[in-house]
Design an enzyme around this catalytic site. Structure first.
Site, PDB file in Angstrom:
ATOM      1  N   LYS A 190     -26.895  -2.141  -8.117  1.00  0.00           N
ATOM      2  CA  LYS A 190     -28.344  -2.326  -7.962  1.00  0.00           C
ATOM      3  C   LYS A 190     -28.828  -3.610  -8.638  1.00  0.00           C
ATOM      4  O   LYS A 190     -29.548  -4.389  -8.033  1.00  0.00           O
ATOM      5  CB  LYS A 190     -29.116  -1.141  -8.575  1.00  0.00           C
ATOM      6  CG  LYS A 190     -28.767   0.209  -7.993  1.00  0.00           C
ATOM      7  CD  LYS A 190     -29.649   1.299  -8.580  1.00  0.00           C
ATOM      8  CE  LYS A 190     -29.510   1.489 -10.087  1.00  0.00           C
ATOM      9  NZ  LYS A 190     -28.212   2.020 -10.522  1.00  0.00           N
ATOM     10  N   ARG A 247     -36.546   7.112 -11.451  1.00  0.00           N
ATOM     11  CA  ARG A 247     -35.277   7.770 -11.717  1.00  0.00           C
ATOM     12  C   ARG A 247     -35.423   9.289 -11.721  1.00  0.00           C
ATOM     13  O   ARG A 247     -34.448   9.998 -11.945  1.00  0.00           O
ATOM     14  CB  ARG A 247     -34.767   7.330 -13.080  1.00  0.00           C
ATOM     15  CG  ARG A 247     -33.468   6.517 -12.978  1.00  0.00           C
ATOM     16  CD  ARG A 247     -33.177   6.040 -14.348  1.00  0.00           C
ATOM     17  NE  ARG A 247     -31.853   5.596 -14.585  1.00  0.00           N
ATOM     18  CZ  ARG A 247     -31.511   4.322 -14.738  1.00  0.00           C
ATOM     19  NH1 ARG A 247     -32.380   3.368 -14.540  1.00  0.00           N
ATOM     20  NH2 ARG A 247     -30.280   4.011 -15.072  1.00  0.00           N
ATOM     21  N   ARG A 299     -17.765  -4.087 -17.215  1.00  0.00           N
ATOM     22  CA  ARG A 299     -18.976  -4.897 -17.081  1.00  0.00           C
ATOM     23  C   ARG A 299     -19.347  -5.570 -18.396  1.00  0.00           C
ATOM     24  O   ARG A 299     -19.238  -4.981 -19.458  1.00  0.00           O
ATOM     25  CB  ARG A 299     -20.133  -3.989 -16.636  1.00  0.00           C
ATOM     26  CG  ARG A 299     -21.439  -4.725 -16.510  1.00  0.00           C
ATOM     27  CD  ARG A 299     -22.403  -4.012 -15.633  1.00  0.00           C
ATOM     28  NE  ARG A 299     -23.065  -2.889 -16.295  1.00  0.00           N
ATOM     29  CZ  ARG A 299     -24.021  -2.167 -15.700  1.00  0.00           C
ATOM     30  NH1 ARG A 299     -24.374  -2.414 -14.450  1.00  0.00           N
ATOM     31  NH2 ARG A 299     -24.586  -1.171 -16.342  1.00  0.00           N
ATOM     32  N   ARG A 325     -22.401  -3.332 -23.018  1.00  0.00           N
ATOM     33  CA  ARG A 325     -23.466  -2.378 -23.350  1.00  0.00           C
ATOM     34  C   ARG A 325     -22.845  -1.117 -23.942  1.00  0.00           C
ATOM     35  O   ARG A 325     -21.820  -0.650 -23.477  1.00  0.00           O
ATOM     36  CB  ARG A 325     -24.233  -1.997 -22.079  1.00  0.00           C
ATOM     37  CG  ARG A 325     -25.252  -3.009 -21.669  1.00  0.00           C
ATOM     38  CD  ARG A 325     -25.794  -2.766 -20.285  1.00  0.00           C
ATOM     39  NE  ARG A 325     -26.202  -1.398 -20.009  1.00  0.00           N
ATOM     40  CZ  ARG A 325     -26.759  -1.003 -18.854  1.00  0.00           C
ATOM     41  NH1 ARG A 325     -26.972  -1.890 -17.887  1.00  0.00           N
ATOM     42  NH2 ARG A 325     -27.102   0.248 -18.664  1.00  0.00           N
ATOM     43  N   ARG A 342     -23.791   9.558 -18.139  1.00  0.00           N
ATOM     44  CA  ARG A 342     -24.799   8.901 -17.290  1.00  0.00           C
ATOM     45  C   ARG A 342     -24.671   9.361 -15.837  1.00  0.00           C
ATOM     46  O   ARG A 342     -25.674   9.509 -15.144  1.00  0.00           O
ATOM     47  CB  ARG A 342     -24.654   7.382 -17.395  1.00  0.00           C
ATOM     48  CG  ARG A 342     -25.114   6.869 -18.750  1.00  0.00           C
ATOM     49  CD  ARG A 342     -24.681   5.451 -18.980  1.00  0.00           C
ATOM     50  NE  ARG A 342     -25.358   4.505 -18.115  1.00  0.00           N
ATOM     51  CZ  ARG A 342     -24.862   3.315 -17.795  1.00  0.00           C
ATOM     52  NH1 ARG A 342     -23.678   2.949 -18.247  1.00  0.00           N
ATOM     53  NH2 ARG A 342     -25.544   2.496 -17.029  1.00  0.00           N
TER      54      ARG A 342
END
Ligand code: AMP
Length: 220
Positions: free
Chosen positions: A16, A91, A130, A163, A174
């Protein structure tokens, strides 16, 4: 295609944020990435950051009323009048219900809810590798992106970091939050005739072409 007003749905790691940045460049629309806004607030230890940090650290969602207020303020700003891309909001169903009157207030209707899908094994591989720029939020991947190996952002020179919530032990939490709280939004937007489902498997250009096609735009 002129003014763009879209929301991005889909699990963390589906792409996204990356695709939202492409749309920002192509359409000059205002990118509102709620995760990025919250991380910046946490770094700056602002009142919002102090409220949000406990949720971000657990991979939980920040309470709906905090998020609705934050996005309402952002969308009212002048730059969003020429289109917006919401990445990471709504969300929950309650947030989507909160978005509707906000849009009515400012006289803007949503064009599409773009839902990027990817299987869990792809998501886990993407999130665990990431890296994010501390300064501008640009995204890199330690395996797929040679630029990440320098440890510095190619665009602004900022330091790349992992992160907290991209660590492997947090990813499963998550994904559970996504399935229980966010996935129901697909049906919500399908009923309103706005849902566009996009296959998120493949490299960033392939996915970008699908996003542009879904919007009826040419991917150049
Ligand atoms: P993201 O960068 O979109 O993956 O978001 C990172 C984290 O920020 C999430 O795991 C949540 O803790 C928080 N967050 C971002 N957007 C929202 C939202 N719309 N509602 C609640 N929490 C959010």
């Amino acid at each position: 295609m002129g003014v763009l007003r879209v929301v991005f749905l889909g699990p963390p790691g589906a792409g996204k944020g990356t695709q939202a940045k492409f749309l920002e460049q192509k359409f000059g629309a205002c990118l509102v990435g709620t995760g990025e806004i919250l991380r910046k607030a946490v770094r700056e230890r602002s009142p919002l950051g102090r409220k949000a940090v406990q949720y971000l650290d657990r991979g939980d969602l920040v309470p709906d009323h905090v998020m609705v207020k934050l996005v309402a303020e952002r969308l009212r700003a002048r730059d969003c009048q020429s289109g917006f891309i919401l990445d990471g909001f709504p969300r929950t169903i309650a947030q989507a219900d909160g978005l509707e009157p906000m849009l009515k207030d400012i006289g803007l209707a949503l064009d599409s809810a773009l839902c990027i899908q990817a299987p869990n094994e792809v998501i886990i591989q993407r999130l665990s590798g990431r890296r994010t720029c501390k300064v501008c939020g640009s995204l890199y991947h330690v395996v797929f992106d040679p630029l990440a190996r320098a440890g510095k952002c190619d665009r602004c020179g900022g330091e790349l970091y992992q992160r907290e919530d991209d660590r492997e032990e947090m990813i499963a939490a998550r994904l559970r939050v996504y399935e229980s709280q966010t996935a129901p939004l697909k049906e919500y937007y399908c009923r309103r005739g706005l849902l566009k489902e996009i296959d998120g498997v493949g490299n960033v250009e392939e996915v970008r072409n699908r996003v542009f096609r879904a919007l009826g735009a040419v991917a150049t």
